[in-house]
Write an enzyme that holds these catalytic residues in place. Structure first.
Site, short mmCIF file in Angstrom:
data_model
loop_
_atom_site.label_atom_id
_atom_site.label_comp_id
_atom_site.label_asym_id
_atom_site.label_seq_id
_atom_site.Cartn_x
_atom_site.Cartn_y
_atom_site.Cartn_z
N PRO A 9 0.80 -1.23 0.00
CA PRO A 9 0.00 0.00 0.00
C PRO A 9 0.83 1.28 0.00
O PRO A 9 1.84 1.38 0.69
CB PRO A 9 -0.82 -0.10 1.30
CG PRO A 9 -0.16 -1.13 2.12
CD PRO A 9 0.49 -2.08 1.16
N ASN A 10 0.37 2.21 -0.79
CA ASN A 10 0.91 3.57 -0.93
C ASN A 10 2.23 3.64 -1.69
O ASN A 10 2.72 4.73 -1.97
CB ASN A 10 1.06 4.25 0.45
CG ASN A 10 -0.27 4.32 1.17
OD1 ASN A 10 -1.23 4.84 0.62
ND2 ASN A 10 -0.36 3.77 2.36
N ARG A 17 4.99 10.89 -2.86
CA ARG A 17 4.64 10.79 -1.44
C ARG A 17 5.86 11.06 -0.54
O ARG A 17 6.93 10.51 -0.78
CB ARG A 17 4.17 9.34 -1.25
CG ARG A 17 4.16 8.82 0.13
CD ARG A 17 4.12 7.29 0.12
NE ARG A 17 3.78 6.82 1.44
CZ ARG A 17 4.12 5.63 1.92
NH1 ARG A 17 4.79 4.78 1.17
NH2 ARG A 17 3.77 5.29 3.13
N TYR A 22 11.01 9.02 1.29
CA TYR A 22 11.05 7.97 0.26
C TYR A 22 11.73 8.40 -1.04
O TYR A 22 11.85 7.59 -1.97
CB TYR A 22 9.62 7.48 -0.03
CG TYR A 22 8.95 6.89 1.20
CD1 TYR A 22 9.43 5.73 1.79
CD2 TYR A 22 7.85 7.52 1.79
CE1 TYR A 22 8.84 5.20 2.93
CE2 TYR A 22 7.24 6.99 2.92
CZ TYR A 22 7.75 5.84 3.49
OH TYR A 22 7.16 5.31 4.62
N ASN A 71 7.97 -5.50 -0.29
CA ASN A 71 7.81 -4.32 0.56
C ASN A 71 6.32 -4.22 0.83
O ASN A 71 5.56 -3.72 -0.02
CB ASN A 71 8.35 -3.05 -0.11
CG ASN A 71 8.28 -1.86 0.83
OD1 ASN A 71 7.63 -1.90 1.88
ND2 ASN A 71 8.96 -0.78 0.47
N ALA A 74 2.85 -0.57 5.15
CA ALA A 74 2.32 -0.60 6.53
C ALA A 74 1.79 -1.98 6.94
O ALA A 74 1.74 -2.28 8.14
CB ALA A 74 1.22 0.45 6.67
N HIS A 77 3.66 -4.20 9.49
CA HIS A 77 3.56 -4.04 10.93
C HIS A 77 2.27 -4.63 11.50
O HIS A 77 2.09 -4.66 12.71
CB HIS A 77 3.66 -2.56 11.29
CG HIS A 77 4.74 -1.84 10.53
ND1 HIS A 77 6.07 -2.19 10.63
CD2 HIS A 77 4.69 -0.83 9.62
CE1 HIS A 77 6.78 -1.40 9.82
NE2 HIS A 77 5.96 -0.59 9.20
N ASP A 84 1.28 -15.39 7.30
CA ASP A 84 0.87 -16.78 7.06
C ASP A 84 1.07 -17.18 5.61
O ASP A 84 1.46 -18.32 5.31
CB ASP A 84 -0.60 -16.98 7.45
CG ASP A 84 -0.80 -17.03 8.96
OD1 ASP A 84 0.19 -17.10 9.71
OD2 ASP A 84 -1.97 -17.01 9.40
N GLU A 95 12.20 -9.38 2.86
CA GLU A 95 11.43 -8.19 3.26
C GLU A 95 12.29 -6.95 3.02
O GLU A 95 13.46 -6.92 3.42
CB GLU A 95 11.07 -8.30 4.75
CG GLU A 95 10.34 -7.08 5.27
CD GLU A 95 10.01 -7.17 6.77
OE1 GLU A 95 9.72 -8.28 7.27
OE2 GLU A 95 10.07 -6.13 7.43
N HIS A 97 12.50 -2.53 2.99
CA HIS A 97 11.97 -1.20 3.28
C HIS A 97 12.91 -0.15 2.71
O HIS A 97 14.14 -0.29 2.81
CB HIS A 97 11.80 -0.99 4.78
CG HIS A 97 10.87 -1.99 5.36
ND1 HIS A 97 9.51 -1.94 5.16
CD2 HIS A 97 11.12 -3.11 6.08
CE1 HIS A 97 8.95 -2.99 5.75
NE2 HIS A 97 9.91 -3.71 6.30
N SER A 99 12.90 3.09 3.72
CA SER A 99 13.38 3.89 4.86
C SER A 99 13.95 2.96 5.93
O SER A 99 13.66 1.76 5.95
CB SER A 99 12.21 4.70 5.44
OG SER A 99 11.22 3.83 5.97
N ARG A 104 12.45 5.37 12.90
CA ARG A 104 11.16 6.05 12.80
C ARG A 104 10.25 5.69 13.98
O ARG A 104 10.73 5.22 15.01
CB ARG A 104 10.53 5.70 11.43
CG ARG A 104 11.42 6.13 10.26
CD ARG A 104 10.80 5.81 8.94
NE ARG A 104 9.57 6.54 8.71
CZ ARG A 104 8.69 6.27 7.75
NH1 ARG A 104 8.92 5.26 6.91
NH2 ARG A 104 7.59 6.97 7.63
N ARG A 108 6.72 1.14 13.78
CA ARG A 108 7.38 0.60 12.58
C ARG A 108 8.54 -0.34 12.92
O ARG A 108 9.17 -0.91 12.05
CB ARG A 108 7.90 1.74 11.69
CG ARG A 108 6.81 2.62 11.13
CD ARG A 108 7.35 3.65 10.16
NE ARG A 108 6.47 4.79 10.06
CZ ARG A 108 5.39 4.86 9.26
NH1 ARG A 108 5.09 3.87 8.47
NH2 ARG A 108 4.62 5.94 9.25
C1 DQA Z 1 8.01 1.26 4.21
C2 DQA Z 1 8.01 1.53 5.73
C3 DQA Z 1 6.61 1.32 6.28
O1 DQA Z 1 6.62 1.57 7.69
C4 DQA Z 1 5.64 2.26 5.64
O2 DQA Z 1 4.33 2.04 6.12
C5 DQA Z 1 5.67 2.22 4.16
C6 DQA Z 1 6.97 2.09 3.48
C7 DQA Z 1 9.38 1.57 3.58
O3 DQA Z 1 9.60 1.12 2.45
O4 DQA Z 1 10.20 2.26 4.17
O5 DQA Z 1 4.67 2.36 3.49
O6 DQA Z 1 7.75 -0.12 4.00
#
Ligand code: DQA
Length: 140
Positions: A9-10, A17, A22, A71, A74, A77, A84, A95, A97, A99, A104, A108
Protein backbone atom coordinates in the site's frame (compact mmCIF):
# COMPACT_ATOMS: atom_id res chain seq x y z
CA UNK A 1 15.59 -16.82 -12.96
CA UNK A 2 12.21 -15.36 -12.09
CA UNK A 3 12.25 -12.70 -9.38
CA UNK A 4 9.00 -11.06 -8.24
CA UNK A 5 8.90 -7.63 -6.64
CA UNK A 6 5.71 -6.96 -4.69
CA UNK A 7 5.02 -3.46 -3.41
CA UNK A 8 2.18 -2.94 -0.98
CA UNK A 9 0.00 0.00 0.00
CA UNK A 10 0.91 3.57 -0.93
CA UNK A 11 4.05 2.51 -2.77
CA UNK A 12 2.34 3.44 -6.04
CA UNK A 13 2.95 7.02 -4.83
CA UNK A 14 6.75 6.74 -4.75
CA UNK A 15 8.28 9.94 -6.12
CA UNK A 16 5.20 11.90 -5.02
CA UNK A 17 4.64 10.79 -1.44
CA UNK A 18 6.70 12.09 1.54
CA UNK A 19 9.76 12.75 -0.62
CA UNK A 20 11.99 13.54 2.38
CA UNK A 21 11.53 9.91 3.49
CA UNK A 22 11.05 7.97 0.26
CA UNK A 23 12.91 10.14 -2.28
CA UNK A 24 11.72 11.68 -5.53
CA UNK A 25 12.14 8.77 -7.96
CA UNK A 26 9.05 6.95 -9.16
CA UNK A 27 9.23 3.15 -8.96
CA UNK A 28 8.73 2.63 -12.70
CA UNK A 29 11.90 4.59 -13.48
CA UNK A 30 13.85 2.70 -10.82
CA UNK A 31 12.52 -0.63 -12.11
CA UNK A 32 13.72 0.16 -15.64
CA UNK A 33 17.23 0.70 -14.26
CA UNK A 34 17.09 -2.47 -12.17
CA UNK A 35 16.00 -4.53 -15.19
CA UNK A 36 18.91 -3.14 -17.23
CA UNK A 37 21.34 -3.93 -14.40
CA UNK A 38 20.04 -7.50 -14.14
CA UNK A 39 19.21 -8.23 -17.76
CA UNK A 40 20.01 -11.90 -17.09
CA UNK A 41 17.02 -12.09 -14.71
CA UNK A 42 13.30 -11.76 -15.32
CA UNK A 43 12.10 -9.22 -12.79
CA UNK A 44 8.32 -9.19 -12.47
CA UNK A 45 6.51 -6.34 -10.73
CA UNK A 46 3.21 -6.16 -8.87
CA UNK A 47 1.82 -3.39 -6.71
CA UNK A 48 -1.41 -3.40 -4.75
CA UNK A 49 -2.99 -1.38 -1.99
CA UNK A 50 -5.16 -4.37 -1.08
CA UNK A 51 -3.99 -6.96 1.44
CA UNK A 52 -5.82 -9.89 -0.17
CA UNK A 53 -4.36 -9.13 -3.60
CA UNK A 54 -0.85 -9.29 -2.13
CA UNK A 55 -1.71 -12.66 -0.58
CA UNK A 56 -3.14 -13.93 -3.88
CA UNK A 57 0.07 -12.90 -5.69
CA UNK A 58 2.22 -14.70 -3.10
CA UNK A 59 0.13 -17.88 -3.62
CA UNK A 60 0.23 -17.53 -7.41
CA UNK A 61 4.01 -17.33 -7.77
CA UNK A 62 5.25 -18.72 -4.47
CA UNK A 63 5.69 -22.30 -5.70
CA UNK A 64 7.45 -21.61 -8.98
CA UNK A 65 9.51 -18.40 -8.84
CA UNK A 66 13.07 -18.23 -7.54
CA UNK A 67 12.73 -15.27 -5.21
CA UNK A 68 10.29 -12.67 -3.94
CA UNK A 69 11.15 -9.14 -2.82
CA UNK A 70 8.33 -7.85 -0.66
CA UNK A 71 7.81 -4.32 0.56
CA UNK A 72 4.46 -4.75 2.28
CA UNK A 73 4.43 -1.10 3.42
CA UNK A 74 2.32 -0.60 6.53
CA UNK A 75 0.99 -4.19 6.32
CA UNK A 76 4.47 -5.21 7.47
CA UNK A 77 3.56 -4.04 10.93
CA UNK A 78 0.03 -5.46 11.11
CA UNK A 79 -0.63 -8.39 8.81
CA UNK A 80 -0.82 -11.88 10.28
CA UNK A 81 -2.47 -12.91 7.00
CA UNK A 82 0.54 -11.91 4.87
CA UNK A 83 2.87 -13.53 7.42
CA UNK A 84 0.87 -16.78 7.06
CA UNK A 85 0.99 -16.55 3.26
CA UNK A 86 4.79 -16.23 3.35
CA UNK A 87 5.01 -19.22 5.69
CA UNK A 88 2.81 -21.25 3.34
CA UNK A 89 4.84 -20.88 0.14
CA UNK A 90 8.19 -22.33 -0.95
CA UNK A 91 9.84 -19.38 -2.68
CA UNK A 92 12.17 -17.39 -0.40
CA UNK A 93 10.92 -13.92 0.48
CA UNK A 94 13.16 -10.95 1.31
CA UNK A 95 11.43 -8.19 3.26
CA UNK A 96 12.44 -4.75 2.03
CA UNK A 97 11.97 -1.20 3.28
CA UNK A 98 13.11 1.99 1.61
CA UNK A 99 13.38 3.89 4.86
CA UNK A 100 15.22 2.82 7.99
CA UNK A 101 12.10 1.81 9.91
CA UNK A 102 14.17 1.55 13.13
CA UNK A 103 14.87 5.30 13.04
CA UNK A 104 11.16 6.05 12.80
CA UNK A 105 8.03 5.68 14.97
CA UNK A 106 8.04 2.76 17.36
CA UNK A 107 5.12 1.01 15.64
CA UNK A 108 7.38 0.60 12.58
CA UNK A 109 9.97 -1.31 14.61
CA UNK A 110 7.84 -4.45 14.63
CA UNK A 111 7.52 -6.69 11.60
CA UNK A 112 4.89 -9.41 11.55
CA UNK A 113 6.58 -10.82 8.44
CA UNK A 114 10.30 -10.94 9.22
CA UNK A 115 10.34 -14.28 11.02
CA UNK A 116 8.97 -15.95 7.90
CA UNK A 117 11.39 -14.22 5.55
CA UNK A 118 14.86 -15.14 4.42
CA UNK A 119 16.09 -11.73 5.58
CA UNK A 120 15.26 -8.07 5.91
CA UNK A 121 16.83 -5.08 4.13
CA UNK A 122 15.87 -1.59 5.31
CA UNK A 123 17.11 1.94 5.07
CA UNK A 124 19.04 2.13 1.81
CA UNK A 125 16.45 4.04 -0.19
CA UNK A 126 15.44 2.39 -3.46
CA UNK A 127 18.82 0.66 -3.44
CA UNK A 128 17.27 -1.67 -0.83
CA UNK A 129 15.60 -3.49 -3.76
CA UNK A 130 18.92 -4.01 -5.57
CA UNK A 131 20.47 -5.33 -2.38
CA UNK A 132 17.55 -7.74 -2.08
CA UNK A 133 18.15 -8.98 -5.66
CA UNK A 134 21.80 -9.54 -4.73
CA UNK A 135 20.82 -11.54 -1.65
CA UNK A 136 18.58 -13.77 -3.75
CA UNK A 137 20.98 -14.44 -6.61
CA UNK A 138 23.86 -15.21 -4.26
CA UNK A 139 21.99 -17.72 -2.16
CA UNK A 140 19.32 -19.36 -4.30
C1 DQA B 1 8.01 1.26 4.21
C2 DQA B 1 8.01 1.53 5.73
C3 DQA B 1 6.61 1.32 6.28
O1 DQA B 1 6.62 1.57 7.69
C4 DQA B 1 5.64 2.26 5.64
O2 DQA B 1 4.33 2.04 6.12
C5 DQA B 1 5.67 2.22 4.16
C6 DQA B 1 6.97 2.09 3.48
C7 DQA B 1 9.38 1.57 3.58
O3 DQA B 1 9.60 1.12 2.45
O4 DQA B 1 10.20 2.26 4.17
O5 DQA B 1 4.67 2.36 3.49
O6 DQA B 1 7.75 -0.12 4.00
Amino acid sequence: MNIQIINGPNLNLLGIREKSIYGDTGFDKYLDELRILYSNLTIHYFQSNVEGEIINKLHEIGFSYDGIILNAGAYTHTSVAIADAIAGINTPVVEVHISNVYKREEFRHTSMLARNCKGVIAGFGLDSYRLAVESLIVNV
